[in-house]
Design an enzyme around this catalytic site. Structure first.
Site, mmCIF file in Angstrom:
data_model
loop_
_atom_site.group_PDB
_atom_site.id
_atom_site.type_symbol
_atom_site.label_atom_id
_atom_site.label_comp_id
_atom_site.label_asym_id
_atom_site.label_seq_id
_atom_site.Cartn_x
_atom_site.Cartn_y
_atom_site.Cartn_z
ATOM 1 N N SER A 89 0.793 -1.374 0.057
ATOM 2 C CA SER A 89 0.072 0.021 0.048
ATOM 3 C C SER A 89 0.844 1.256 -0.014
ATOM 4 C CB SER A 89 -1.066 -0.053 1.084
ATOM 5 O OG SER A 89 -2.214 0.575 1.000
ATOM 6 N N LYS A 123 4.250 1.931 -2.368
ATOM 7 C CA LYS A 123 4.450 3.164 -3.059
ATOM 8 C C LYS A 123 6.017 3.718 -2.817
ATOM 9 C CE LYS A 123 -0.143 5.148 -1.854
ATOM 10 N NZ LYS A 123 -1.089 4.652 -2.725
ATOM 11 N N TRP A 130 -10.051 0.035 -4.593
ATOM 12 C CA TRP A 130 -9.500 1.411 -4.363
ATOM 13 C C TRP A 130 -8.097 1.633 -5.070
ATOM 14 C CZ3 TRP A 130 -11.379 5.760 -3.289
ATOM 15 C CH2 TRP A 130 -10.611 6.875 -2.634
ATOM 16 N N HIS A 174 -7.725 -5.780 0.753
ATOM 17 C CA HIS A 174 -6.340 -4.997 0.785
ATOM 18 C C HIS A 174 -5.696 -5.571 1.854
ATOM 19 C CE1 HIS A 174 -4.015 -1.490 -0.119
ATOM 20 N NE2 HIS A 174 -4.315 -1.160 1.261
HETATM 21 C C1 GCU Z 1 -5.303 4.759 1.912
HETATM 22 C C2 GCU Z 1 -4.790 5.513 0.724
HETATM 23 C C3 GCU Z 1 -4.161 4.414 -0.168
HETATM 24 C C4 GCU Z 1 -3.145 3.797 0.432
HETATM 25 C C5 GCU Z 1 -3.589 3.109 1.535
HETATM 26 C C6 GCU Z 1 -2.856 2.244 2.396
HETATM 27 O O1 GCU Z 1 -6.454 3.854 1.527
HETATM 28 O O2 GCU Z 1 -6.029 6.213 0.011
HETATM 29 O O3 GCU Z 1 -3.496 5.321 -1.222
HETATM 30 O O4 GCU Z 1 -2.506 2.899 -0.310
HETATM 31 O O5 GCU Z 1 -4.542 3.980 2.683
HETATM 32 O O6 GCU Z 1 -1.694 2.415 2.892
HETATM 33 O O7 GCU Z 1 -3.258 1.180 3.214
#
Ligand code: GCU
Length: 413
Positions: free
Chosen positions: A252, A256, A343, A393
């Protein structure tokens, strides 16, 4: 699982494939002056151009100045995980900036093995959340106030011990002959808009970037990525770790950060992006799931100020995320999605991976080797791999099984 789901509350997102619309992606193999990149040496200049475009428009510039580090072993357990591993706790201190908190590494190495390959990943909730072992201290750093009593007043409680064991699978990883190093991401920078204060971004800036509000300054993702490279500096000094076989993994927001770290630091032998979504592996131009505007609004501290100028004009971005993934080439790359994690835009992550193909080809490698979106739980690809598993997720045992296989085949045992 993510500690924060507030972004899901907003309306400006699309989950209808029919509404995605059309878009034109920038070509990784066409340089700014319009020239086609046809050789590895031409890619070297194009790659530098792309690095600068991502720094200037998305993540901000990472300061390049060398920093003096001191590594201090604070505890060793020669018989961790019921005798399976040696566990070292090592703190990374910044010699010239004693006010900056240390980065505390939990390092697990298989017993009596030399030059082991290792996975490195930041964790969301403290090193103690990755294991049930009671001699791993509960982090004292700022953490999110989560639902339930796993944290109170931004401090982790004993209840959070072992909370994320299923996402780390440490015993399985160790039994397969790999080491594992993990660090709480909040050691590098707490994840809130003021988190930079008292942390690395308060002391290190790129020459032209003096205040955190400067439009091209670095953001929290840049700081976490920088921290990963500092952890790498430490791992390189560990005699039992093979410095050429460090596999970076991130989930997540930390996926990134892993991708941006892997792009900037080629000491990472391979990179795994687990559901990194927007600002990670997913194409920004695809209108599905989280958007540039949404992420910049929910998490204003993650990217640089310039990125916010694209909130309502993503088509003007001089890059898209397939080009970030291409910066990992020719190294092995794994991009993973989950069916219910809309998402993160699973299809957009798949397309990000698929569009790296021409760059891997330049190195004589097959990347994904297909444009066909796979069925669930059907991993595909060669040097670039992809799967979409069933479920939400998260990082699961299924994901780790694929990553171990990928590492066995491409990073070597
Ligand atoms: C939120 C955010 C995402 C990210 C996520 C996470 O949902 O919008 O961009 O990847 O958190 O880090 O679990």
């Amino acid at each position: 699982a993510a500690p924060l789901a507030s972004a899901q509350k907003v309306e400006e997102f699309n989950y209808d494939e029919a509404k995605v619309g059309t878009y034109t992606l920038p070509d990784p193999l066409t340089s700014k002056d319009g020239k086609a990149v046809k050789t590895k040496s031409a890619w070297t200049s194009r790659r530098a151009e792309l690095m600068e475009l991502f720094a200037a428009n998305v993540y901000g510039h990472t300061p390049k100045q060398p920093i003096k580090l001191r590594f201090q072993t604070t505890a060793v357990n020669e018989s961790a995980l019921n005798g399976l591993a040696v566990r070292k706790m090592v703190s990374i201190f910044f010699v010239d900036y004693p006010q900056i908190p240390s980065i505390d590494v939990a390092l697990y190495l298989p017993k009596n093995k030399k030059l082991v390959p290792i996975f490195l990943g930041l964790n969301f909730s403290g090193n103690h959340s990755a294991t049930t072992e009671t001699d791993v201290p509960i982090t004292t750093r700022w953490v999110y106030n989560a639902i339930g009593d796993v944290s109170v007043n931004n401090k982790a409680t004993e209840k959070s011990r072992g909370m994320q064991v299923s996402s780390w699978q440490i015993e399985t990883v160790l039994k397969r002959g790999y080491g594992l190093a993990t660090v709480y991401y909040g050691d590098i920078e707490p994840d809130h808009p003021q988190g930079w204060q008292g942390h690395i971004r308060s002391v290190l800036d790129s020459p032209s970037e003096t205040v955190p509000s400067a439009s091209n300054n670095w953001g929290a993702i840049g700081a976490w990525a920088w921290g990963l490279s500092r952890i790498m500096d430490y791992l390189q000094t560990e005699p039992d770790i093979d410095p050429k076989r460090v596999v970076l993994i991130g989930h997540s927001r930390l996926g990134k950060a892993a991708l941006w770290a892997g792009a900037q630091d080629d000491r990472f032998a391979a990179v795994i992006s687990n559901e990194s979504g927007e600002g990670g592996a997913a194409l920004s131009r695809r209108w599905y799931g989280e958007t540039v505007e949404r992420i910049n609004t929910s998490f204003p501290h993650w990217f640089n100020a310039q990125f916010k100028t694209y909130n309502k004009r993503v088509a003007d971005l001089p890059i898209d995320q397939h080009e970030l993934l291409a910066l990992i080439a020719p190294r092995p790359l794994y991009v993973a999605s989950a069916e219910e994690d809309r998402w993160s835009d699973p299809k957009g992550e798949f397309l990000g991976a698929a569009h790296t193909e021409p760059v891997y080809k330049l190195f004589g490698k097959t990347g994904l080797g297909t444009d066909t979106f796979p069925a669930v739980n059907q991993p595909i690809g060669q040097t670039v791999r992809y799967h979409i598993r069933t479920g939400k997720h998260d990082v699961t045992a299924y994901d780790w099984e694929q990553y171990l296989k990928f590492a066995d085949e491409l990073v070597g045992k």
